[in-house]
Design a protein around this motif. Structure first.
Motif, PDB file in Angstrom:
ATOM      1  N   VAL A  18       0.841  -1.199   0.000  1.00 20.38           N
ATOM      2  CA  VAL A  18       0.000   0.000   0.000  1.00 20.38           C
ATOM      3  C   VAL A  18       0.872   1.244   0.000  1.00 20.38           C
ATOM      4  N   GLU A  19       1.929   1.238   0.784  1.00 22.88           N
ATOM      5  CA  GLU A  19       2.799   2.408   0.871  1.00 22.88           C
ATOM      6  C   GLU A  19       3.529   2.665  -0.447  1.00 22.88           C
ATOM      7  N   VAL A  20       3.985   1.625  -1.099  1.00 21.26           N
ATOM      8  CA  VAL A  20       4.640   1.780  -2.402  1.00 21.26           C
ATOM      9  C   VAL A  20       3.641   2.321  -3.421  1.00 21.26           C
ATOM     10  N   GLY A  21       2.435   1.791  -3.408  1.00 24.90           N
ATOM     11  CA  GLY A  21       1.396   2.296  -4.314  1.00 24.90           C
ATOM     12  C   GLY A  21       1.095   3.759  -4.055  1.00 24.90           C
ATOM     13  N   PHE A  22       0.972   4.125  -2.783  1.00 26.61           N
ATOM     14  CA  PHE A  22       0.734   5.522  -2.434  1.00 26.61           C
ATOM     15  C   PHE A  22       1.892   6.401  -2.886  1.00 26.61           C
ATOM     16  N   ALA A  23       3.110   5.929  -2.685  1.00 25.16           N
ATOM     17  CA  ALA A  23       4.288   6.708  -3.085  1.00 25.16           C
ATOM     18  C   ALA A  23       4.284   6.946  -4.589  1.00 25.16           C
ATOM     19  N   LEU A  24       3.989   5.919  -5.368  1.00 26.84           N
ATOM     20  CA  LEU A  24       4.005   6.057  -6.827  1.00 26.84           C
ATOM     21  C   LEU A  24       2.875   6.953  -7.340  1.00 26.84           C
ATOM     22  N   VAL A  25       1.680   6.761  -6.798  1.00 26.47           N
ATOM     23  CA  VAL A  25       0.541   7.565  -7.259  1.00 26.47           C
ATOM     24  C   VAL A  25       0.707   9.020  -6.855  1.00 26.47           C
ATOM     25  N   SER A  26       1.096   9.268  -5.601  1.00 23.67           N
ATOM     26  CA  SER A  26       1.247  10.654  -5.165  1.00 23.67           C
ATOM     27  C   SER A  26       2.423  11.321  -5.878  1.00 23.67           C
ATOM     28  N   ALA A  27       3.475  10.565  -6.182  1.00 19.77           N
ATOM     29  CA  ALA A  27       4.611  11.129  -6.906  1.00 19.77           C
ATOM     30  C   ALA A  27       4.227  11.464  -8.346  1.00 19.77           C
ATOM     31  N   ALA A  28       3.459  10.602  -8.983  1.00 15.67           N
ATOM     32  CA  ALA A  28       3.018  10.883 -10.351  1.00 15.67           C
ATOM     33  C   ALA A  28       2.115  12.118 -10.382  1.00 15.67           C
ATOM     34  N   PHE A  29       1.217  12.224  -9.415  1.00 17.52           N
ATOM     35  CA  PHE A  29       0.337  13.387  -9.348  1.00 17.52           C
ATOM     36  C   PHE A  29       1.130  14.665  -9.119  1.00 17.52           C
ATOM     37  N   LEU A  30       2.071  14.626  -8.187  1.00 19.30           N
ATOM     38  CA  LEU A  30       2.871  15.808  -7.889  1.00 19.30           C
ATOM     39  C   LEU A  30       3.758  16.192  -9.068  1.00 19.30           C
ATOM     40  N   ALA A  31       4.341  15.207  -9.747  1.00 18.11           N
ATOM     41  CA  ALA A  31       5.174  15.498 -10.918  1.00 18.11           C
ATOM     42  C   ALA A  31       4.338  16.122 -12.038  1.00 18.11           C
ATOM     43  N   ALA A  32       3.138  15.608 -12.245  1.00 19.87           N
ATOM     44  CA  ALA A  32       2.252  16.182 -13.265  1.00 19.87           C
ATOM     45  C   ALA A  32       1.838  17.599 -12.891  1.00 19.87           C
ATOM     46  N   LEU A  33       1.597  17.825 -11.617  1.00 17.37           N
ATOM     47  CA  LEU A  33       1.233  19.155 -11.149  1.00 17.37           C
ATOM     48  C   LEU A  33       2.372  20.154 -11.354  1.00 17.37           C
ATOM     49  N   VAL A  34       3.589  19.734 -11.041  1.00 17.55           N
ATOM     50  CA  VAL A  34       4.757  20.603 -11.241  1.00 17.55           C
ATOM     51  C   VAL A  34       4.962  20.874 -12.726  1.00 17.55           C
ATOM     52  N   PHE A  35       4.846  19.843 -13.546  1.00 15.35           N
ATOM     53  CA  PHE A  35       4.995  20.021 -14.989  1.00 15.35           C
ATOM     54  C   PHE A  35       3.957  21.010 -15.519  1.00 15.35           C
ATOM     55  N   TYR A  73      11.097  10.099  -0.420  1.00 15.41           N
ATOM     56  CA  TYR A  73      10.638  10.688   0.837  1.00 15.41           C
ATOM     57  C   TYR A  73       9.564   9.832   1.504  1.00 15.41           C
ATOM     58  N   VAL A  74       8.576   9.399   0.734  1.00 15.26           N
ATOM     59  CA  VAL A  74       7.479   8.606   1.301  1.00 15.26           C
ATOM     60  C   VAL A  74       7.991   7.265   1.809  1.00 15.26           C
ATOM     61  N   LEU A  75       8.855   6.601   1.056  1.00 10.90           N
ATOM     62  CA  LEU A  75       9.327   5.285   1.473  1.00 10.90           C
ATOM     63  C   LEU A  75      10.281   5.362   2.652  1.00 10.90           C
ATOM     64  N   VAL A  76      11.117   6.377   2.713  1.00 12.24           N
ATOM     65  CA  VAL A  76      12.007   6.546   3.865  1.00 12.24           C
ATOM     66  C   VAL A  76      11.186   6.864   5.108  1.00 12.24           C
ATOM     67  N   ASP A  77      10.188   7.713   4.949  1.00 11.52           N
ATOM     68  CA  ASP A  77       9.315   8.049   6.067  1.00 11.52           C
ATOM     69  C   ASP A  77       8.585   6.802   6.569  1.00 11.52           C
ATOM     70  N   PHE A  78       8.155   5.943   5.655  1.00 13.10           N
ATOM     71  CA  PHE A  78       7.479   4.704   6.042  1.00 13.10           C
ATOM     72  C   PHE A  78       8.440   3.777   6.776  1.00 13.10           C
ATOM     73  N   ARG A  79       9.653   3.700   6.288  1.00 16.20           N
ATOM     74  CA  ARG A  79      10.620   2.795   6.903  1.00 16.20           C
ATOM     75  C   ARG A  79      10.957   3.217   8.333  1.00 16.20           C
ATOM     76  N   ARG A  80      10.968   4.532   8.562  1.00 18.73           N
ATOM     77  CA  ARG A  80      11.224   5.031   9.922  1.00 18.73           C
ATOM     78  C   ARG A  80      10.069   4.719  10.860  1.00 18.73           C
ATOM     79  N   GLY A  81       8.932   4.390  10.294  1.00 16.92           N
ATOM     80  CA  GLY A  81       7.776   4.072  11.117  1.00 16.92           C
ATOM     81  C   GLY A  81       7.045   5.300  11.609  1.00 16.92           C
TER      82      GLY A  81
END
Length: 94
Positions: A18-35, A73-81
């Motif tokens: 779930v966390e990997v999916g969230f990281a990928l979807v939110s990253a794609a959305f943010l990248a599209a928004l920045v573009f 950022y999302v995956l490192v934050d998840f790993r830290r718990g």
């Protein structure tokens, strides 16, 4: 993983999925928004061709960087718990 270095339990694997999916979807959305934020003015205001091309190139360069930074950022934050605070509950330290 369990405390003995064994394989992760199903709940831990599901949480990671779930966390990997969230990281990928939110990253794609943010990248599209920045573009869109970088390239958008070129289309909205009818800027000169040279400036439009420059903004397009900057958008193409910036979007993948934002994508990678967000995923990491999302995956490192998840790993830290890190967990969001729960209002109304006392922390374990108190």
């Amino acid at each position: 993983m369990d405390g003995h270095g064994g394989r992760p339990h199903k709940a831990e694997r599901d949480a990671l999925t779930v966390e990997v999916g969230f990281a990928l979807v939110s990253a794609a959305f943010l990248a599209a928004l920045v573009f869109a934020a970088v390239v958008g003015p070129a289309f909205l205001f009818g800027l000169p061709d040279l400036l439009s091309a420059l903004l397009f190139q900057v958008g193409l360069a910036l979007a993948p960087v934002v994508f990678v930074v967000r995923v990491v950022y999302v995956l490192v934050d998840f790993r830290r718990g890190a967990q969001p605070s729960q209002p109304g509950r006392t922390s374990p330290d108190s």
